[in-house]
Design a protein around this motif. Structure first.
Motif, PDB file in Angstrom:
ATOM      1  N   PHE A  64       3.075  -7.569   1.661  1.00 60.59           N
ATOM      2  CA  PHE A  64       3.811  -7.676   0.404  1.00 60.59           C
ATOM      3  C   PHE A  64       3.377  -6.586  -0.582  1.00 60.59           C
ATOM      4  O   PHE A  64       4.211  -6.007  -1.287  1.00 60.59           O
ATOM      5  CB  PHE A  64       3.576  -9.050  -0.231  1.00 60.59           C
ATOM      6  N   LEU A  65       2.079  -6.304  -0.632  1.00 58.91           N
ATOM      7  CA  LEU A  65       1.578  -5.290  -1.557  1.00 58.91           C
ATOM      8  C   LEU A  65       2.058  -3.894  -1.170  1.00 58.91           C
ATOM      9  O   LEU A  65       2.575  -3.145  -2.014  1.00 58.91           O
ATOM     10  CB  LEU A  65       0.053  -5.327  -1.585  1.00 58.91           C
ATOM     11  N   LEU A  66       1.926  -3.535   0.110  1.00 56.42           N
ATOM     12  CA  LEU A  66       2.327  -2.194   0.558  1.00 56.42           C
ATOM     13  C   LEU A  66       3.834  -1.995   0.426  1.00 56.42           C
ATOM     14  O   LEU A  66       4.292  -0.918   0.025  1.00 56.42           O
ATOM     15  CB  LEU A  66       1.885  -1.985   2.007  1.00 56.42           C
ATOM     16  N   GLY A  67       4.598  -3.013   0.768  1.00 55.11           N
ATOM     17  CA  GLY A  67       6.043  -2.904   0.609  1.00 55.11           C
ATOM     18  C   GLY A  67       6.456  -2.870  -0.851  1.00 55.11           C
ATOM     19  O   GLY A  67       7.356  -2.119  -1.240  1.00 55.11           O
TER      20      GLY A  67
ATOM     21  N   TRP B 165       4.980  -6.533  -5.465  1.00 53.64           N
ATOM     22  CA  TRP B 165       3.615  -6.121  -5.163  1.00 53.64           C
ATOM     23  C   TRP B 165       2.575  -7.100  -5.672  1.00 53.64           C
ATOM     24  O   TRP B 165       1.550  -7.324  -5.019  1.00 53.64           O
ATOM     25  CB  TRP B 165       3.355  -4.727  -5.735  1.00 53.64           C
ATOM     26  N   PHE B 166       2.812  -7.750  -6.835  1.00 54.11           N
ATOM     27  CA  PHE B 166       1.797  -8.648  -7.373  1.00 54.11           C
ATOM     28  C   PHE B 166       1.691  -9.929  -6.552  1.00 54.11           C
ATOM     29  O   PHE B 166       0.634 -10.579  -6.552  1.00 54.11           O
ATOM     30  CB  PHE B 166       2.096  -8.995  -8.832  1.00 54.11           C
ATOM     31  N   VAL B 167       2.755 -10.310  -5.867  1.00 59.76           N
ATOM     32  CA  VAL B 167       2.681 -11.456  -4.946  1.00 59.76           C
ATOM     33  C   VAL B 167       1.645 -11.170  -3.870  1.00 59.76           C
ATOM     34  O   VAL B 167       0.842 -12.038  -3.497  1.00 59.76           O
ATOM     35  CB  VAL B 167       4.060 -11.741  -4.330  1.00 59.76           C
ATOM     36  N   GLY B 168       1.656  -9.936  -3.361  1.00 59.03           N
ATOM     37  CA  GLY B 168       0.671  -9.550  -2.363  1.00 59.03           C
ATOM     38  C   GLY B 168      -0.740  -9.570  -2.922  1.00 59.03           C
ATOM     39  O   GLY B 168      -1.685 -10.003  -2.239  1.00 59.03           O
ATOM     40  N   VAL B 169      -0.902  -9.113  -4.172  1.00 60.77           N
ATOM     41  CA  VAL B 169      -2.222  -9.136  -4.814  1.00 60.77           C
ATOM     42  C   VAL B 169      -2.737 -10.575  -4.914  1.00 60.77           C
ATOM     43  O   VAL B 169      -3.916 -10.856  -4.634  1.00 60.77           O
ATOM     44  CB  VAL B 169      -2.156  -8.495  -6.210  1.00 60.77           C
ATOM     45  N   PHE B 170      -1.868 -11.486  -5.296  1.00 60.26           N
ATOM     46  CA  PHE B 170      -2.265 -12.886  -5.442  1.00 60.26           C
ATOM     47  C   PHE B 170      -2.781 -13.452  -4.117  1.00 60.26           C
ATOM     48  O   PHE B 170      -3.832 -14.101  -4.067  1.00 60.26           O
ATOM     49  CB  PHE B 170      -1.073 -13.710  -5.952  1.00 60.26           C
ATOM     50  N   ILE B 171      -2.044 -13.218  -3.032  1.00 57.68           N
ATOM     51  CA  ILE B 171      -2.464 -13.738  -1.730  1.00 57.68           C
ATOM     52  C   ILE B 171      -3.781 -13.109  -1.293  1.00 57.68           C
ATOM     53  O   ILE B 171      -4.667 -13.784  -0.755  1.00 57.68           O
ATOM     54  CB  ILE B 171      -1.366 -13.484  -0.676  1.00 57.68           C
ATOM     55  N   LEU B 172      -3.923 -11.809  -1.518  1.00 57.10           N
ATOM     56  CA  LEU B 172      -5.159 -11.128  -1.133  1.00 57.10           C
ATOM     57  C   LEU B 172      -6.359 -11.651  -1.920  1.00 57.10           C
ATOM     58  O   LEU B 172      -7.475 -11.722  -1.382  1.00 57.10           O
ATOM     59  CB  LEU B 172      -5.010  -9.619  -1.350  1.00 57.10           C
TER      60      LEU B 172
ATOM     61  N   ASP C  15      10.695  -1.439   4.556  1.00 56.26           N
ATOM     62  CA  ASP C  15      11.548  -2.502   4.043  1.00 56.26           C
ATOM     63  C   ASP C  15      12.055  -3.424   5.151  1.00 56.26           C
ATOM     64  O   ASP C  15      13.131  -3.996   5.042  1.00 56.26           O
ATOM     65  CB  ASP C  15      12.732  -1.932   3.255  1.00 56.26           C
ATOM     66  N   ARG C  16      11.280  -3.556   6.203  1.00 53.57           N
ATOM     67  CA  ARG C  16      11.605  -4.510   7.269  1.00 53.57           C
ATOM     68  C   ARG C  16      10.651  -5.694   7.126  1.00 53.57           C
ATOM     69  O   ARG C  16       9.816  -5.972   7.976  1.00 53.57           O
ATOM     70  CB  ARG C  16      11.477  -3.847   8.633  1.00 53.57           C
ATOM     71  N   LEU C  17      10.811  -6.395   6.008  1.00 50.69           N
ATOM     72  CA  LEU C  17       9.868  -7.456   5.678  1.00 50.69           C
ATOM     73  C   LEU C  17      10.016  -8.661   6.602  1.00 50.69           C
ATOM     74  O   LEU C  17       9.059  -9.428   6.775  1.00 50.69           O
ATOM     75  CB  LEU C  17      10.059  -7.884   4.218  1.00 50.69           C
ATOM     76  N   ASP C  18      11.186  -8.846   7.203  1.00 45.85           N
ATOM     77  CA  ASP C  18      11.333  -9.926   8.177  1.00 45.85           C
ATOM     78  C   ASP C  18      10.405  -9.709   9.368  1.00 45.85           C
ATOM     79  O   ASP C  18       9.837 -10.663   9.912  1.00 45.85           O
ATOM     80  CB  ASP C  18      12.785 -10.017   8.662  1.00 45.85           C
ATOM     81  N   LEU C  19      10.260  -8.444   9.782  1.00 47.39           N
ATOM     82  CA  LEU C  19       9.344  -8.131  10.871  1.00 47.39           C
ATOM     83  C   LEU C  19       7.903  -8.415  10.444  1.00 47.39           C
ATOM     84  O   LEU C  19       7.127  -9.018  11.190  1.00 47.39           O
ATOM     85  CB  LEU C  19       9.488  -6.665  11.280  1.00 47.39           C
ATOM     86  N   SER C  20       7.534  -8.014   9.233  1.00 43.73           N
ATOM     87  CA  SER C  20       6.172  -8.227   8.738  1.00 43.73           C
ATOM     88  C   SER C  20       5.840  -9.708   8.611  1.00 43.73           C
ATOM     89  O   SER C  20       4.785 -10.170   9.056  1.00 43.73           O
ATOM     90  CB  SER C  20       5.991  -7.539   7.378  1.00 43.73           C
ATOM     91  N   VAL C  21       6.745 -10.461   7.989  1.00 39.82           N
ATOM     92  CA  VAL C  21       6.518 -11.897   7.817  1.00 39.82           C
ATOM     93  C   VAL C  21       6.505 -12.599   9.175  1.00 39.82           C
ATOM     94  O   VAL C  21       5.699 -13.505   9.415  1.00 39.82           O
ATOM     95  CB  VAL C  21       7.596 -12.504   6.894  1.00 39.82           C
TER      96      VAL C  21
ATOM     97  N   HIS D 165      10.913  -2.055  -5.463  1.00 34.07           N
ATOM     98  CA  HIS D 165      10.724  -2.924  -6.630  1.00 34.07           C
ATOM     99  C   HIS D 165      10.624  -4.387  -6.219  1.00 34.07           C
ATOM    100  O   HIS D 165       9.709  -5.111  -6.638  1.00 34.07           O
ATOM    101  CB  HIS D 165      11.882  -2.718  -7.614  1.00 34.07           C
ATOM    102  N   THR D 166      11.579  -4.842  -5.434  1.00 36.61           N
ATOM    103  CA  THR D 166      11.537  -6.181  -4.844  1.00 36.61           C
ATOM    104  C   THR D 166      12.012  -6.085  -3.398  1.00 36.61           C
ATOM    105  O   THR D 166      12.772  -5.178  -3.040  1.00 36.61           O
ATOM    106  CB  THR D 166      12.426  -7.184  -5.602  1.00 36.61           C
TER     107      THR D 166
END
Length: 363
Positions: A116-119, A338-345, A272-278, A124-125
């Motif tokens: 989430f952070l790298l993407g 990006w901040f969602v990724g920071v929160f999880i990390l 931007d292939r976040l489905d693959l990442s998730v 932007h979203t």
């Protein structure tokens, strides 16, 4: 083959593939040099993970992100399964359980958060299929309950070892069956619900499927070999670097063992292939919890000196449960920044810091 050589020449990280034969030879010549073997194995795993990432992306481009994520998670977890089998046969059940719990937490927190952070730093979203994420986190929640139950019963009532072993066998069969039904649901009967979200990038050059599958198979074997050397040397090397046994099993082994999957997940997020990442992050965590861990319990009756159960220490159970709840809440919207990724990390770093500072008598 030309595309593979072109990829290696164009990517400086892949030049580190030279360390693969180096670490294999060094392990034969100097098996007692644990710190050296630890460093060499890490340098060998990094380029192998990068190569595995490129091959997986090529397969995912032909099969879709859902199947591509499952394939990457399966091949990545095969490495961890091989490592766990070696420890299982040696009776190192503490290391096996630590690596299982650590892999679940690392995949559902570190891999997901970093993706989430790298993407988010590039876009932007980003959006992803929340139905797929909801299924994976639901399966993961079931596994967390199955892991929690034997530990809670022992703490509350001091149940006998025979009962815990019988319960572990029954839970293992239940989890494997549920995982198989989950695959049937997502890949066959209701596959229309799990299509990927639109991507910003398209039309990228990919490898032929035959070449990609051959690379996947070959690299998986090499990752397994180098990871085994890593596990054999990490305990002694950890003393040199001042790392506690809990930190080594739960954090270091889990991160290095999942390097191949993480490389694919991070690359997918940047494209931007976040489905693959998730799919890789949560799919891998669910596969470890519902398939790898139960299989190890059943195989312990065949290759282990004594049977292994699903009873984990209290701290591991709490961290697995918190990681599952965090992943469920974060992915429920189907959007990230990006901040969602920071929160999880940050949640993951709380666990890592605690384990690093944990006194020896509390491990």
């Amino acid at each position: 083959m030309t595309l593979l050589l072109k990829e290696i020449r164009a990517n400086p990280v892949l030049w580190l593939l030279l360390f693969v034969p180096v670490v294999l030879v060094a392990q034969r010549l100097r098996p007692e040099a644990h710190t050296l073997l630890f460093l060499l194995s890490v340098l060998a795993i990094v380029p192998l993970a990068t190569l595995l990432s490129s091959a997986t992306e090529s397969v995912a481009a032909k099969t879709g992100d859902a199947v591509g994520g499952l394939l990457n998670a399966t091949l990545g977890n095969l490495t961890e399964l091989i490592i766990a089998l070696a420890a299982l046969s040696a009776g190192q059940y503490t290391l096996v359980k630590a690596s299982i719990a650590g892999a679940i937490v690392a995949n559902s927190l570190f891999m997901l958060g970093a993706s989430f952070l790298l993407g988010g730093l590039k876009y932007h979203t980003q959006v992803f299929n929340r139905e797929s994420a909801r299924l994976q986190t639901g399966l993961l929640f079931l596994a967390a309950i199955a892991i929690m139950t034997p530990s809670a019963i022992v703490d509350a009532q001091g149940s006998s070892t025979a009962f815990i072993q019988q319960l572990s066998i029954a839970l293992s069969v239940l989890l494997i069956g549920t995982y198989a039904l989950g695959l049937l649901f997502s890949l066959w009967t209701h596959r229309e619900l799990f299509g990927g979200a639109p991507h910003h990038e398209a039309g990228e050059e990919t490898w032929p499927v035959g070449l990609a599958l051959a690379v996947l198979a070959g690299v998986t074997v090499l990752v397994a070999l180098t990871s085994e050397i890593f596990v054999e040397s990490v305990q002694e090397a950890a003393k040199t670097f001042g790392m506690s046994p809990a930190f080594v099993g739960f954090i270091v082994v889990a991160l290095v063992g999942g390097a191949a999957e993480m490389a694919s997940a991070f690359s997918g997020a940047r494209k931007d292939r976040l489905d693959l990442s998730v799919g890789i992050a949560l799919g891998s965590a669910a596969q470890i919890a519902l398939f790898v861990a139960p299989v190890l319990v059943l195989l312990s009756y065949v290759i282990g000196p004594t049977p292994m159960d699903l009873r984990f220490w209290r701290g591991a159970v709490i961290m697995v449960f918190v990681a599952t709840i965090t992943a469920f809440l974060i992915t429920s919207t189907g959007r990230s920044a990006w901040f969602v990724g920071v929160f999880i990390l940050m949640v993951y770093l709380v666990f890592a810091m605690t384990l690093y500072l944990l006194p020896p008598d509390m491990q």
